[in-house]
Design a protein around this motif. Structure first.
Motif, PDB file in Angstrom:
ATOM      1  N   TYR A 121       0.755  -1.208   0.035  1.00 52.27           N
ATOM      2  CA  TYR A 121      -0.029   0.036  -0.020  1.00 52.27           C
ATOM      3  C   TYR A 121       0.984   1.257   0.065  1.00 52.27           C
ATOM      4  CZ  TYR A 121      -3.572   3.616   1.366  1.00 52.27           C
ATOM      5  OH  TYR A 121      -4.243   4.627   1.520  1.00 52.27           O
ATOM      6  N   VAL A 122       1.997   1.318   0.865  1.00 51.15           N
ATOM      7  CA  VAL A 122       2.801   2.339   0.631  1.00 51.15           C
ATOM      8  C   VAL A 122       3.517   2.621  -0.573  1.00 51.15           C
ATOM      9  CG1 VAL A 122       4.992   3.138   1.720  1.00 51.15           C
ATOM     10  CG2 VAL A 122       3.225   2.247   3.234  1.00 51.15           C
ATOM     11  N   THR A 123       3.974   1.375  -1.232  1.00 50.59           N
ATOM     12  CA  THR A 123       4.310   1.616  -2.532  1.00 50.59           C
ATOM     13  C   THR A 123       3.492   2.239  -3.527  1.00 50.59           C
ATOM     14  OG1 THR A 123       5.582  -0.320  -2.296  1.00 50.59           O
ATOM     15  CG2 THR A 123       5.292   0.188  -4.522  1.00 50.59           C
ATOM     16  N   GLN A 124       2.014   1.846  -3.464  1.00 50.91           N
ATOM     17  CA  GLN A 124       0.947   2.324  -4.243  1.00 50.91           C
ATOM     18  C   GLN A 124       1.043   4.165  -3.788  1.00 50.91           C
ATOM     19  OE1 GLN A 124      -2.444   0.182  -3.097  1.00 50.91           O
ATOM     20  NE2 GLN A 124      -2.693  -0.466  -5.287  1.00 50.91           N
ATOM     21  N   LEU A 125       1.157   4.433  -2.574  1.00 47.78           N
ATOM     22  CA  LEU A 125       1.065   5.941  -2.302  1.00 47.78           C
ATOM     23  C   LEU A 125       2.264   6.498  -3.104  1.00 47.78           C
ATOM     24  CD1 LEU A 125       0.345   5.820   1.513  1.00 47.78           C
ATOM     25  CD2 LEU A 125      -1.284   6.574  -0.113  1.00 47.78           C
ATOM     26  N   LEU A 126       3.452   5.961  -2.961  1.00 44.30           N
ATOM     27  CA  LEU A 126       4.434   6.800  -3.242  1.00 44.30           C
ATOM     28  C   LEU A 126       4.597   6.567  -4.990  1.00 44.30           C
ATOM     29  CD1 LEU A 126       7.310   5.602  -0.572  1.00 44.30           C
ATOM     30  CD2 LEU A 126       5.800   7.827  -0.633  1.00 44.30           C
ATOM     31  N   SER A 127       3.997   5.700  -5.598  1.00 52.01           N
ATOM     32  CA  SER A 127       3.714   5.765  -6.859  1.00 52.01           C
ATOM     33  C   SER A 127       2.741   6.395  -7.575  1.00 52.01           C
ATOM     34  CB  SER A 127       3.910   4.237  -7.420  1.00 52.01           C
ATOM     35  OG  SER A 127       2.385   3.745  -7.269  1.00 52.01           O
ATOM     36  N   GLY A 128       2.003   7.088  -6.652  1.00 53.07           N
ATOM     37  CA  GLY A 128       0.507   7.606  -7.080  1.00 53.07           C
ATOM     38  C   GLY A 128      -0.260   6.714  -7.783  1.00 53.07           C
ATOM     39  N   ASP A 129      -0.220   5.550  -7.700  1.00 56.50           N
ATOM     40  CA  ASP A 129      -1.241   4.471  -8.116  1.00 56.50           C
ATOM     41  C   ASP A 129      -2.400   4.295  -7.204  1.00 56.50           C
ATOM     42  OD1 ASP A 129      -2.274   2.496  -9.619  1.00 56.50           O
ATOM     43  OD2 ASP A 129      -1.066   0.869  -8.771  1.00 56.50           O
ATOM     44  N   TYR A 130      -3.179   5.396  -6.876  1.00 55.42           N
ATOM     45  CA  TYR A 130      -4.141   5.328  -5.920  1.00 55.42           C
ATOM     46  C   TYR A 130      -5.175   6.366  -6.195  1.00 55.42           C
ATOM     47  CZ  TYR A 130      -2.027   9.255  -3.574  1.00 55.42           C
ATOM     48  OH  TYR A 130      -1.235  10.355  -3.215  1.00 55.42           O
ATOM     49  N   ASP A 131      -6.486   6.226  -5.749  1.00 54.52           N
ATOM     50  CA  ASP A 131      -7.545   7.230  -6.036  1.00 54.52           C
ATOM     51  C   ASP A 131      -8.383   7.207  -4.619  1.00 54.52           C
ATOM     52  OD1 ASP A 131      -8.990   9.306  -6.512  1.00 54.52           O
ATOM     53  OD2 ASP A 131      -9.998   8.311  -8.237  1.00 54.52           O
ATOM     54  N   HIS A 132      -8.016   7.842  -3.667  1.00 56.89           N
ATOM     55  CA  HIS A 132      -8.542   7.598  -2.437  1.00 56.89           C
ATOM     56  C   HIS A 132      -9.669   8.341  -2.215  1.00 56.89           C
ATOM     57  CE1 HIS A 132      -4.921   5.926  -0.327  1.00 56.89           C
ATOM     58  NE2 HIS A 132      -4.232   6.758  -0.659  1.00 56.89           N
ATOM     59  N   LYS A 133     -10.732   7.965  -1.210  1.00 55.22           N
ATOM     60  CA  LYS A 133     -11.728   8.809  -0.867  1.00 55.22           C
ATOM     61  C   LYS A 133     -11.262   9.921  -0.026  1.00 55.22           C
ATOM     62  CE  LYS A 133     -14.048   5.575   1.792  1.00 55.22           C
ATOM     63  NZ  LYS A 133     -15.183   4.905   2.298  1.00 55.22           N
ATOM     64  N   LEU A 134     -11.873  11.055   0.129  1.00 51.50           N
ATOM     65  CA  LEU A 134     -11.511  12.009   0.882  1.00 51.50           C
ATOM     66  C   LEU A 134     -11.270  11.740   2.490  1.00 51.50           C
ATOM     67  CD1 LEU A 134     -11.122  15.125   0.536  1.00 51.50           C
ATOM     68  CD2 LEU A 134     -13.449  15.522   1.326  1.00 51.50           C
ATOM     69  N   SER A 135     -12.025  10.969   2.952  1.00 57.08           N
ATOM     70  CA  SER A 135     -11.825  10.558   4.485  1.00 57.08           C
ATOM     71  C   SER A 135     -10.400   9.823   4.639  1.00 57.08           C
ATOM     72  CB  SER A 135     -12.756   9.344   4.766  1.00 57.08           C
ATOM     73  OG  SER A 135     -12.912   8.505   4.031  1.00 57.08           O
ATOM     74  N   LYS A 136      -9.949   9.121   3.417  1.00 53.69           N
ATOM     75  CA  LYS A 136      -8.628   8.282   3.555  1.00 53.69           C
ATOM     76  C   LYS A 136      -7.574   9.582   3.214  1.00 53.69           C
ATOM     77  CE  LYS A 136      -6.259   4.793   4.213  1.00 53.69           C
ATOM     78  NZ  LYS A 136      -6.300   3.866   5.241  1.00 53.69           N
ATOM     79  N   LEU A 137      -7.687  10.194   2.454  1.00 55.00           N
ATOM     80  CA  LEU A 137      -6.700  11.485   2.206  1.00 55.00           C
ATOM     81  C   LEU A 137      -6.548  12.102   3.742  1.00 55.00           C
ATOM     82  CD1 LEU A 137      -4.964  13.246   0.352  1.00 55.00           C
ATOM     83  CD2 LEU A 137      -6.891  14.772   0.071  1.00 55.00           C
ATOM     84  N   MET A 138      -7.735  12.541   4.531  1.00 54.83           N
ATOM     85  CA  MET A 138      -7.682  13.180   5.671  1.00 54.83           C
ATOM     86  C   MET A 138      -6.778  12.216   6.648  1.00 54.83           C
ATOM     87  SD  MET A 138      -9.004  16.087   5.285  1.00 54.83           S
ATOM     88  CE  MET A 138      -9.337  16.296   3.729  1.00 54.83           C
ATOM     89  N   GLU A 139      -7.260  10.807   6.711  1.00 60.75           N
ATOM     90  CA  GLU A 139      -6.640  10.165   7.610  1.00 60.75           C
ATOM     91  C   GLU A 139      -4.957   9.986   7.537  1.00 60.75           C
ATOM     92  OE1 GLU A 139      -6.400   5.297   8.058  1.00 60.75           O
ATOM     93  OE2 GLU A 139      -8.339   6.088   7.739  1.00 60.75           O
TER      94      GLU A 139
END
Length: 120
Positions: A49-67
């Motif tokens: 999941y961290v790899t996805q975050l750092l590669s930009g391979d995600y599209d979070h819900k607003l609540s996840k972005l806040m978290e």
């Protein structure tokens, strides 16, 4: 696509937020001397999941972005501006900058080639 059309695109703004989250996470990792595994442990998620975050391979819900933002000690702030007002302000900011068809920014006040900024 013209710049004012791009600035009205949801994909553009989603990418901007993703890139800012990436920059903030990278900064957090450096300040805390963490690698991906340590960050995953800290966030309570998988290394994948961290790899996805750092590669930009995600599209979070607003609540996840806040978290995620709060987990790294950042307060996200959003501002809703009138699109036309934003574009007008940006045009004033970049007045005198030319964008050629190769997406190379060239200042109209260039004295020599060292004044040319190349976009990625």
């Amino acid at each position: 696509m013209k710049r004012n059309e791009l600035l009205k695109s949801p994909v553009y703004w989603t990418t901007e937020l993703q890139m800012e989250l990436y920059r903030q996470i990278e900064d957090f990792m450096k300040k805390n001397n963490m690698n991906k595994t340590q960050l995953a442990d800290y966030l309570g998620c998988s290394k994948g999941y961290v790899t996805q975050l750092l590669s930009g391979d995600y599209d979070h819900k607003l609540s996840k972005l806040m978290e995620l933002s709060l987990a790294i000690g950042k307060i996200p702030q959003f501002e809703f501006l009138d699109a036309d007002v934003f574009i007008e302000r940006e045009e004033k900011t970049y007045k005198g900058v030319v964008l050629n068809k190769n997406f190379t920014y060239v200042s109209s006040n260039c004295i020599n080639n060292s004044d040319v900024l190349h976009a990625a």
